[in-house]
Write a protein that holds these residues in place. Structure first.
Motif, PDB file in Angstrom:
ATOM      1  N   GLY A  37       0.612  -1.581  -0.167  1.00  0.00           N
ATOM      2  CA  GLY A  37      -0.100   0.239   0.154  1.00  0.00           C
ATOM      3  C   GLY A  37       1.095   1.687  -0.067  1.00  0.00           C
ATOM      4  O   GLY A  37      -0.164   2.507  -0.246  1.00  0.00           O
ATOM      5  N   GLN A  38       1.979   0.677   0.679  1.00  0.00           N
ATOM      6  CA  GLN A  38       3.192   2.127   0.180  1.00  0.00           C
ATOM      7  C   GLN A  38       3.700   2.651  -1.358  1.00  0.00           C
ATOM      8  O   GLN A  38       3.916   1.701  -2.174  1.00  0.00           O
ATOM      9  CB  GLN A  38       4.501   2.186   1.006  1.00  0.00           C
ATOM     10  CG  GLN A  38       5.201   3.492   0.985  1.00  0.00           C
ATOM     11  CD  GLN A  38       6.501   3.054   2.194  1.00  0.00           C
ATOM     12  OE1 GLN A  38       6.937   1.791   1.574  1.00  0.00           O
ATOM     13  NE2 GLN A  38       6.801   4.083   3.055  1.00  0.00           N
ATOM     14  N   THR A  39       3.162   3.903  -1.997  1.00  0.00           N
ATOM     15  CA  THR A  39       4.058   4.274  -2.748  1.00  0.00           C
ATOM     16  C   THR A  39       5.346   4.044  -2.752  1.00  0.00           C
ATOM     17  O   THR A  39       5.938   5.035  -1.697  1.00  0.00           O
ATOM     18  CB  THR A  39       3.450   5.110  -3.436  1.00  0.00           C
ATOM     19  OG1 THR A  39       3.754   6.843  -2.904  1.00  0.00           O
ATOM     20  CG2 THR A  39       2.181   5.716  -3.394  1.00  0.00           C
ATOM     21  N   TYR A  40       6.010   4.482  -4.321  1.00  0.00           N
ATOM     22  CA  TYR A  40       7.222   4.694  -4.258  1.00  0.00           C
ATOM     23  C   TYR A  40       7.457   5.366  -3.374  1.00  0.00           C
ATOM     24  O   TYR A  40       9.478   6.019  -3.122  1.00  0.00           O
ATOM     25  CB  TYR A  40       8.084   4.017  -6.190  1.00  0.00           C
ATOM     26  CG  TYR A  40       8.209   2.704  -6.156  1.00  0.00           C
ATOM     27  CD1 TYR A  40       9.090   1.971  -5.093  1.00  0.00           C
ATOM     28  CD2 TYR A  40       7.582   1.993  -6.788  1.00  0.00           C
ATOM     29  CE1 TYR A  40       9.213   0.496  -6.225  1.00  0.00           C
ATOM     30  CE2 TYR A  40       7.040   0.748  -7.334  1.00  0.00           C
ATOM     31  CZ  TYR A  40       8.097   0.048  -6.164  1.00  0.00           C
ATOM     32  OH  TYR A  40       7.626  -1.493  -7.209  1.00  0.00           O
ATOM     33  N   ARG A  41       7.614   6.903  -4.300  1.00  0.00           N
ATOM     34  CA  ARG A  41       7.928   8.264  -3.468  1.00  0.00           C
ATOM     35  C   ARG A  41       7.909   8.584  -2.290  1.00  0.00           C
ATOM     36  O   ARG A  41       8.154   8.800  -1.603  1.00  0.00           O
ATOM     37  CB  ARG A  41       6.507   9.111  -4.398  1.00  0.00           C
ATOM     38  CG  ARG A  41       6.613  10.451  -3.952  1.00  0.00           C
ATOM     39  CD  ARG A  41       5.781  11.969  -4.682  1.00  0.00           C
ATOM     40  NE  ARG A  41       5.945  13.075  -4.417  1.00  0.00           N
ATOM     41  CZ  ARG A  41       6.186  13.983  -2.951  1.00  0.00           C
ATOM     42  NH1 ARG A  41       5.778  12.867  -2.084  1.00  0.00           N
ATOM     43  NH2 ARG A  41       6.469  14.970  -3.706  1.00  0.00           N
ATOM     44  N   THR A  42       6.180   7.921  -1.313  1.00  0.00           N
ATOM     45  CA  THR A  42       6.647   7.568   0.190  1.00  0.00           C
ATOM     46  C   THR A  42       7.283   7.354  -0.002  1.00  0.00           C
ATOM     47  O   THR A  42       8.363   7.206   1.617  1.00  0.00           O
ATOM     48  CB  THR A  42       5.144   7.261   0.488  1.00  0.00           C
ATOM     49  OG1 THR A  42       3.595   8.227   0.135  1.00  0.00           O
ATOM     50  CG2 THR A  42       5.480   7.297   1.939  1.00  0.00           C
ATOM     51  N   GLY A  43       7.295   6.247   0.298  1.00  0.00           N
ATOM     52  CA  GLY A  43       8.839   5.202   0.700  1.00  0.00           C
ATOM     53  C   GLY A  43      10.053   5.593   0.101  1.00  0.00           C
ATOM     54  O   GLY A  43      11.232   5.702   1.231  1.00  0.00           O
ATOM     55  N   ILE A  44      10.909   6.752  -0.780  1.00  0.00           N
ATOM     56  CA  ILE A  44      12.074   7.325  -0.685  1.00  0.00           C
ATOM     57  C   ILE A  44      12.222   8.407  -0.032  1.00  0.00           C
ATOM     58  O   ILE A  44      12.833   8.427   0.820  1.00  0.00           O
ATOM     59  CB  ILE A  44      11.995   7.373  -2.533  1.00  0.00           C
ATOM     60  CG1 ILE A  44      12.420   6.313  -3.626  1.00  0.00           C
ATOM     61  CG2 ILE A  44      12.946   8.864  -2.685  1.00  0.00           C
ATOM     62  CD1 ILE A  44      13.740   6.724  -2.886  1.00  0.00           C
ATOM     63  N   ILE A  45      11.029   8.958   0.165  1.00  0.00           N
ATOM     64  CA  ILE A  45      11.087  10.054   1.264  1.00  0.00           C
ATOM     65  C   ILE A  45      11.622   9.917   2.322  1.00  0.00           C
ATOM     66  O   ILE A  45      11.721  11.071   3.460  1.00  0.00           O
ATOM     67  CB  ILE A  45       9.532  11.219   1.008  1.00  0.00           C
ATOM     68  CG1 ILE A  45       9.448  11.777  -0.442  1.00  0.00           C
ATOM     69  CG2 ILE A  45       9.718  12.298   2.190  1.00  0.00           C
ATOM     70  CD1 ILE A  45      10.307  12.908  -0.552  1.00  0.00           C
ATOM     71  N   GLN A  46      10.617   9.057   2.957  1.00  0.00           N
ATOM     72  CA  GLN A  46      10.649   8.075   4.828  1.00  0.00           C
ATOM     73  C   GLN A  46      12.308   7.708   4.654  1.00  0.00           C
ATOM     74  O   GLN A  46      13.106   8.037   5.608  1.00  0.00           O
ATOM     75  CB  GLN A  46      10.106   6.751   4.793  1.00  0.00           C
ATOM     76  CG  GLN A  46       8.655   7.391   4.604  1.00  0.00           C
ATOM     77  CD  GLN A  46       7.688   6.154   5.116  1.00  0.00           C
ATOM     78  OE1 GLN A  46       7.846   5.147   5.088  1.00  0.00           O
ATOM     79  NE2 GLN A  46       6.476   6.812   4.956  1.00  0.00           N
ATOM     80  N   TYR A  47      13.251   6.908   3.653  1.00  0.00           N
ATOM     81  CA  TYR A  47      14.070   6.790   3.648  1.00  0.00           C
ATOM     82  C   TYR A  47      15.425   7.594   3.412  1.00  0.00           C
ATOM     83  O   TYR A  47      15.815   7.771   4.329  1.00  0.00           O
ATOM     84  CB  TYR A  47      14.688   5.997   2.400  1.00  0.00           C
ATOM     85  CG  TYR A  47      15.676   5.490   2.122  1.00  0.00           C
ATOM     86  CD1 TYR A  47      16.347   4.131   3.437  1.00  0.00           C
ATOM     87  CD2 TYR A  47      16.603   6.049   1.793  1.00  0.00           C
ATOM     88  CE1 TYR A  47      17.420   4.173   2.456  1.00  0.00           C
ATOM     89  CE2 TYR A  47      18.051   5.296   1.257  1.00  0.00           C
ATOM     90  CZ  TYR A  47      18.726   4.604   2.078  1.00  0.00           C
ATOM     91  OH  TYR A  47      19.946   3.632   1.624  1.00  0.00           O
ATOM     92  N   PHE A  48      15.421   8.847   3.223  1.00  0.00           N
ATOM     93  CA  PHE A  48      15.726   9.970   2.686  1.00  0.00           C
ATOM     94  C   PHE A  48      15.446  11.098   4.270  1.00  0.00           C
ATOM     95  O   PHE A  48      17.083  11.231   4.337  1.00  0.00           O
ATOM     96  CB  PHE A  48      15.256  10.614   1.428  1.00  0.00           C
ATOM     97  CG  PHE A  48      16.246  10.592   0.298  1.00  0.00           C
ATOM     98  CD1 PHE A  48      15.868   9.768  -0.056  1.00  0.00           C
ATOM     99  CD2 PHE A  48      16.769  11.253  -0.817  1.00  0.00           C
ATOM    100  CE1 PHE A  48      16.914   8.993  -1.373  1.00  0.00           C
ATOM    101  CE2 PHE A  48      17.327  11.013  -1.955  1.00  0.00           C
ATOM    102  CZ  PHE A  48      17.768  10.201  -2.369  1.00  0.00           C
ATOM    103  N   ASN A  49      14.588  10.531   5.053  1.00  0.00           N
ATOM    104  CA  ASN A  49      14.880  11.322   5.872  1.00  0.00           C
ATOM    105  C   ASN A  49      14.740  10.621   7.041  1.00  0.00           C
ATOM    106  O   ASN A  49      15.978  11.479   8.306  1.00  0.00           O
ATOM    107  CB  ASN A  49      12.706  12.024   6.391  1.00  0.00           C
ATOM    108  CG  ASN A  49      11.892  12.714   5.877  1.00  0.00           C
ATOM    109  OD1 ASN A  49      12.427  13.755   5.362  1.00  0.00           O
ATOM    110  ND2 ASN A  49      11.367  12.690   5.970  1.00  0.00           N
ATOM    111  N   SER A  50      15.053   9.090   7.006  1.00  0.00           N
ATOM    112  CA  SER A  50      15.624   8.465   7.930  1.00  0.00           C
ATOM    113  C   SER A  50      17.201   8.312   7.735  1.00  0.00           C
ATOM    114  O   SER A  50      17.638   8.107   8.935  1.00  0.00           O
ATOM    115  CB  SER A  50      15.446   7.155   8.071  1.00  0.00           C
ATOM    116  OG  SER A  50      15.196   6.454   6.656  1.00  0.00           O
TER     117      SER A  50
END
Length: 1173
Positions: free
Chosen positions: A696-709
């Motif tokens: 249910g997670q989009t690639y965009r959301t996943g990338i933003i979370q990864y970059f934030n972390s």
């Protein structure tokens, strides 16, 4: 006059001509001052208003133009370079980049000659600097450059005249040239109409007052005007002399680089001239002293040159050895490098010695257990060592070629083959060009094209003939043969001028080769300079030049081009004839060949008979070369002493590397913007090799979370529409930091591990192959890839973690396999330095157990780790810490409770209106009212006008808005011969943006779309619409409305914005006031300062003391306690409060948000000062 004899120079007509011409230049300069001030300001503002500059300031205080400048200064550099006329060097050394956004003259100095770094206003720039600004800056393109350059030549000719003389004919020519430029400047500078009149007036004053020897009028009565006129001439003469002295000193210090070169005798002639005119010496004392100091330095330099020349002549008389004259090749160095490459132990490295014979020294060397003896006898030991090193190196490489396994024995070819090997490096250099070759104006396109190709051919091939073919055909054949990218032709039909654009990588090869890599690269750079000297507008290479790489880099830097990329090919050549080694261009050649070789048992000694070909006149001799075997001995004392060592280090280093990226990830063409955005983020996801997104997670959301972390800069999205498809570009700009998670006991190894992490993460982004399993120099590989892309060098840091170690010794016989963890107290990353894991070691029977504390290593950043979910990232800001220290805000009275980054999403909806007609369907009683109401309707919908705008001024405000943006004004069309009248605004092309924010993408998108729909609906004949509850539905409403009016769909842009926030705790904090005349005034001042600190705005009519009390009551806090101060008239207030301060608005980056927060804190903390108002 008592000093009449000093004025004899005015009897020379040529000297007066020189003074007249010089003053003409000063008059020209004074008349263009206002014009230059205004246009320089306009030029500066045009750059500041660029979208990517956006009136921002440099935060890193970049003081020099180099490859380590911040991104903002790099943008400024590109803009300045883009506004610089071709073929002229940019003197970046004049500039301090951090001042570009705020100082117009700092930008202007880039277009001036060298030596302007300390000048900061018009009065400090001479006429040469001002004219060069006009000539080289495209902002002044309406002024003919040829006229300006002609006046620059006059200035150079006059200012560098060694005898201060100009003939009558030359003066007339100079005056005519000046007036030609003045005529071209009249449309821009009306003052230029009277230039000739003022020049003539000065000529007349000079001739009238200095037309006879001054002794003839000495003692006679002179009227006041005559005295004033004569003094004016003398003042202007002194100014000209001061400028001449300043220019002379500047040139000898190397700050100027014009074609006119000063000679030492010119300075002496000038000093002699001054000695003959004592009145000038009296008035120019400080300047003349500087000139004499410079003369002393020049004389001292000449003495040093003469001394060095004598020493060189003496050294050239020294007799050199016959085989190695001059500087011998460094075969000893090559032999050491060979051993290092083989990773032999140090006891196998070369050991040199020599035997002294009657005629000199014979070299000997032992390496890897083998002994070699030299073949020649030399006058000095160094030459003997070099020769035997050459012999050893050659034999070791032959062994390497003839055997797959390392051996201490010597293997040789049969005598009949008689071969030897040599290694040569062939360099190549790749230059990334962006240059133009422009033809003159021609009568036809074909003629212009051929003229441009002729210039290009002559640039690359000097004076080579085309031999009856067209220049275009021979040039294209030449480019194809050398693998150069083809020129891009651009023909301007209006002027019939052809431009050939050279864009892309141009690779140049060294044909000669060298035994050294660096020399091969230098030769490749020389080839590139030979071919590109005209293209790069650099002077021909000097015969004495040796650092060709440095010259090439300097030329490319001046043009703002990327650094060249070097590479070398290692080629081994096998020859049938004996191998000769060229020592230098005029060196006797030494040739060594193998005549016999026998392979015997390792226990036996071996000898190799070698033949040496000596210079003419010397006999060939046979010299036995002894080879001794030295097999490893496991029973040696050293091997018995050396035991495996168990280390329990007290320090562990964790490396991190920061890479400054500027790359793009581009999606394929998609049918919708959402699909294109998701496709681009998917490519980026795969580039970083992140695990699959959650359900249910989009690639965009996943990338933003990864970059934030991982604390990485978020990608910048750019959507490009093309017909019915959309492409999404993700720009990765800024610092990316990668951390080593394993740690090491050595700093360098920790940095290497961090570089490896960066390479693994960025291999696809940097377009580099996967890392080899045998690779060890990860830092070198990373730097090489960044250099190829023109990026800055990576920045490495290491963090040291210490663990307390037991003072009890550890028994060396314990088994590592028996180690087990008995206790692990693992805390968060911030407490890591004091943490350790206690390990119990099970020892053999009879030995006591010991406790070994082992440092806990930090986990790698992982968005899924519990630590990151529990704890927000700690944000450091040294500037804020410094501010607290300045105001002495320290515990226990002031504590920083929390500093955090609040994140939000900003959505921008852009509406592109093209050839739109705004039809107001409401009728009005008059045409004026119909037009005014229609402009009001349009202006409010486009947010040009706000609700408070004066309706009477709406037409003027809208038209002014269009004019400031160079947009075509709307066409007014009023229908109806009698009331009611209807008005339409036609042919409107305009872009309007509507912004919205929210805690999520959907919320921000909904707010922006609702705002656009509500504002535009009255424009399209609908009542103000609020829109649906979901962004998709509102977008559908807006798109339908736009399509109904024949307009394109809205463009939606989403990006993250940030706000910095800090929470302070003031506990029993006391403010004092002793600057007022009474106690009541002091308490009032204290109340005002407390409200200012809290950021509370009050009504001027309200009591300040009551406002303070009311504020604290509303917050359920104890009211401040006011008391009188002791000894002095004043008051003090003690209070406790929780103060939250944030950056005023949402910013595009965390760095900007921190800067805004810092500015807000400075404003608040000003109220802590007793003297604040």
């Amino acid at each position: 006059m008592s000093s009449t004899q000093s004025y004899n120079r005015f009897t020379d007509e040529k000297y007066k001509n020189w003074l007249k011409t010089t003053e003409s230049l000063y008059i020209l300069r004074s008349r263009i001052q206002d014009f230059i001030e205004k246009e320089t300001e306009t030029y500066h503002n045009s750059l500041r208003n660029k979208p990517h500059l956006n009136r921002r300031v440099c935060e890193l205080t970049c003081k020099h133009v180099n490859k380590n400048n911040c991104p903002l200064c790099e943008h400024w550099k590109k803009e300045i370079f883009g506004n610089h006329e071709k073929g002229k060097n940019i003197h970046w050394e004049n500039c301090q980049p951090y001042l570009w956004p705020t100082d117009k003259w700092e930008v202007a100095k880039a277009h001036m000659p060298g030596g302007q770094k300390k000048h900061h206003n018009f009065e400090q720039f001479d006429i040469s600097a001002i004219l060069n600004l006009i000539s080289s800056c495209k902002h002044f393109k309406n002024i003919p450059a040829q006229c300006v350059n002609n006046v620059i030549n006059i200035r150079n000719s006059v200012m560098h005249s060694p005898d201060f003389k100009v003939s009558n004919d030359d003066m007339k020519k100079h005056q005519k040239t000046l007036l030609q430029l003045a005529e071209k400047l009249v449309p821009h500078v009306p003052k230029m109409k009277d230039l000739e009149k003022e020049i003539t007036q000065f000529y007349n004053i000079l001739d009238k007052n200095f037309n006879q020897s001054l002794c003839e009028v000495d003692g006679q009565f002179e009227d006041l005007q005559t005295v004033k006129d004569r003094q004016k001439v003398l003042d202007r003469e002194q100014q000209a002399m001061k400028d001449r002295i300043e220019d002379l000193i500047s040139r000898f210090e190397g700050n100027q680089d014009e074609t006119v070169k000063e000679k030492p005798q010119d300075m002496k002639s000038f000093l002699d001239f001054l000695d003959q005119n004592k009145d000038l010496v009296d008035n120019l004392g400080p300047e003349i002293n500087k000139l004499k100091e410079m003369q002393a330095k020049v004389d001292q330099h000449d003495e040093q040159i003469n001394s060095l020349t004598g020493r060189v002549d003496q050294l050239e008389k020294v007799t050199h050895d016959p085989v190695f004259p001059g500087n011998p090749l460094k075969f000893k160095n090559h032999l050491y490098e060979f051993c290092q490459a083989k990773k032999w132990p140090e006891d196998k490295f070369p050991v040199f010695s020599e035997d002294q014979e009657a005629l000199g020294y014979r070299g000997k060397v032992t390496v890897n257990g083998q002994s070699f003896i030299g073949e020649g006898v030399f006058n000095d030991k160094k030459a003997a060592h070099q020769e035997v090193a050459y012999i050893a190196l050659r034999q070791l490489k032959l062994q390497e070629e003839s055997s797959d396994e390392p051996s201490s024995s010597v293997l040789y070819h049969e005598a009949s083959s008689s071969s030897s090997s040599g290694i040569a490096y062939f360099g190549k250099v790749t230059v990334d060009l962006t240059r133009e070759v422009v033809s003159d104006k021609c009568s036809s396109k074909e003629e212009a094209t051929e003229a441009a190709y002729k210039d290009l051919w002559e640039s690359f091939c000097s004076s080579a003939s085309a031999e009856g073919r067209t220049y275009k055909s021979v040039t294209m054949e030449y480019f194809n043969t050398n693998g150069f990218p083809k020129p891009i032709e651009d023909i301007d039909d209006s002027t019939t001028i052809c431009k050939l654009k050279l864009v892309g990588p141009f690779t140049f090869y060294d044909k000669d080769g060298s035994t050294k890599k660096k020399q091969a690269e230098q030769q490749a750079a020389k080839v590139a300079l030979d071919q590109l000297s005209k293209i790069l507008s650099c002077p021909p290479i000097s015969d004495s030049e040796k650092n060709f790489k440095g010259v090439l880099k300097e030329c490319l830097d001046q043009l703002g081009l990327k650094n060249p990329v070097y590479d070398t090919d290692n080629k081994a050549e096998i020859r049938e004839e004996p191998m000769s080694t060229d020592i230098s261009s005029d060196v006797v050649t030494s040739t060594v060949s193998i005549s016999q070789a026998e392979v015997k048992d390792l226990s036996e000694s071996k000898s190799i008979s070698t033949s040496t070909q000596l210079p003419s006149g010397q006999e060939s001799v046979q010299v036995p070369v002894h080879v001794q075997a030295d097999p490893p001995d496991s029973s040696s004392t050293a091997s018995q002493r050396k035991k495996p060592r168990i280390e329990c280090p007290e320090k562990t280093f964790f490396g991190k590397v920061t890479v400054d990226l500027s790359r793009e990830v581009v999606s394929d063409r998609c049918s919708t913007k959402e699909e294109a955005t998701e496709a681009a983020y998917k490519v980026l996801w795969e580039s970083f090799r992140i695990s699959a997104p959650a359900e249910g997670q989009t690639y965009r959301t996943g990338i933003i979370q990864y970059f934030n972390s991982h604390y990485l800069q978020k990608p910048i999205e750019e959507l490009v529409d093309d017909e019915n498809t959309t492409v999404c570009k993700l720009k990765l700009i800024g610092p990316f930091t990668f951390c080593d998670k394993d740690g090491s006991t050595k700093k360098r190894q920790a940095e290497q591990q961090a570089a490896k992490v960066a390479l693994e993460e960025l291999s696809w982004i940097l377009s580099c192959p996967s890392i080899s399993d045998t690779e060890k120099n990860f830092k070198g590989v990373l730097k090489e890839h960044l250099d190829q892309l023109g990026f800055k060098n990576p920045v490495y840091e290491t963090e040291e973690y210490k663990a307390e170690t037991s003072e009890d010794p550890v028994t060396s016989g314990m088994s590592l396999s028996n180690l087990s963890i008995s206790q692990a107290a693992v805390k968060e990353h911030s407490d890591l330095k004091s943490e350790s894991i206690s390990i119990s070691a099970q020892l053999p029977s009879g030995q006591e157990s010991v406790r070994l504390p082992v440092p806990v290593q930090p986990d790698p950043p992982d968005s899924s780790s519990p630590a990151l979910q529990r704890k927000k990232p700690r944000i450091d800001c040294p500037e804020i810490n410094e501010l607290f220290n300045v105001y002495n805000l320290k515990p226990p009275h002031v504590n920083v409770e929390n500093m955090k980054c609040n994140q939000n999403v900003k959505c921008t909806v852009t509406i592109n209106l093209e050839s739109y007609t705004c039809a107001n369907k409401q009728g009005y009683d008059s045409k004026k009212e119909a037009i005014r109401k229609t402009y009001l309707l349009f202006g409010r919908a486009m947010e040009i006008l706000d609700p408070s705008s004066d309706e009477k001024m709406c037409i003027a405000l809208v038209k002014q808005h269009f004019s400031q943006r160079s947009l075509t004004l709307p066409l007014e069309d009023v229908e109806g011969s009698a009331k009611p009248f209807y008005c339409s605004l036609k042919n409107i092309t305009y872009d309007v943006k509507y912004d919205g924010q929210g805690s999520s993408e959907g919320e921000a998108k909904l707010h922006a779309l609702q705002k656009a729909l509500s504002s535009l609906s009255p424009l399209f004949g609908y009542p103000p619409l609020l829109g649906a509850d979901s962004p998709e539905e509102v977008q559908n409403q807006l798109s339908s409305m736009l399509k109904g009016a024949g307009q394109r769909d809205p463009v939606i842009d989403l990006k993250s914005v940030e706000r910095a926030c800090i929470q302070l705790s003031f506990c029993d904090y006391t403010l004092k006031c002793t600057c007022q005349s009474s106690k009541n005034a002091a308490k009032k001042h204290l109340s005002e300062r407390i409200l200012g600190l809290l950021g509370v705005k009050t009504d001027n009519s309200a009591s300040l003391r009551n406002s303070v009390d009311d504020w604290f009551k509303k917050q359920n806090l104890p009211q401040p306690v006011f008391k009188d101060t002791e000894n002095t008239v004043g008051a003090k207030a003690t209070f406790s409060v929780q103060l939250t301060c944030s950056s005023p608005g949402w910013e595009d980056s965390w760095e900007t948000a921190k800067l805004k927060l810092l500015q807000e804190l400075k404003l608040r903390f000003q109220f802590l000062d007793d003297k604040s108002n």
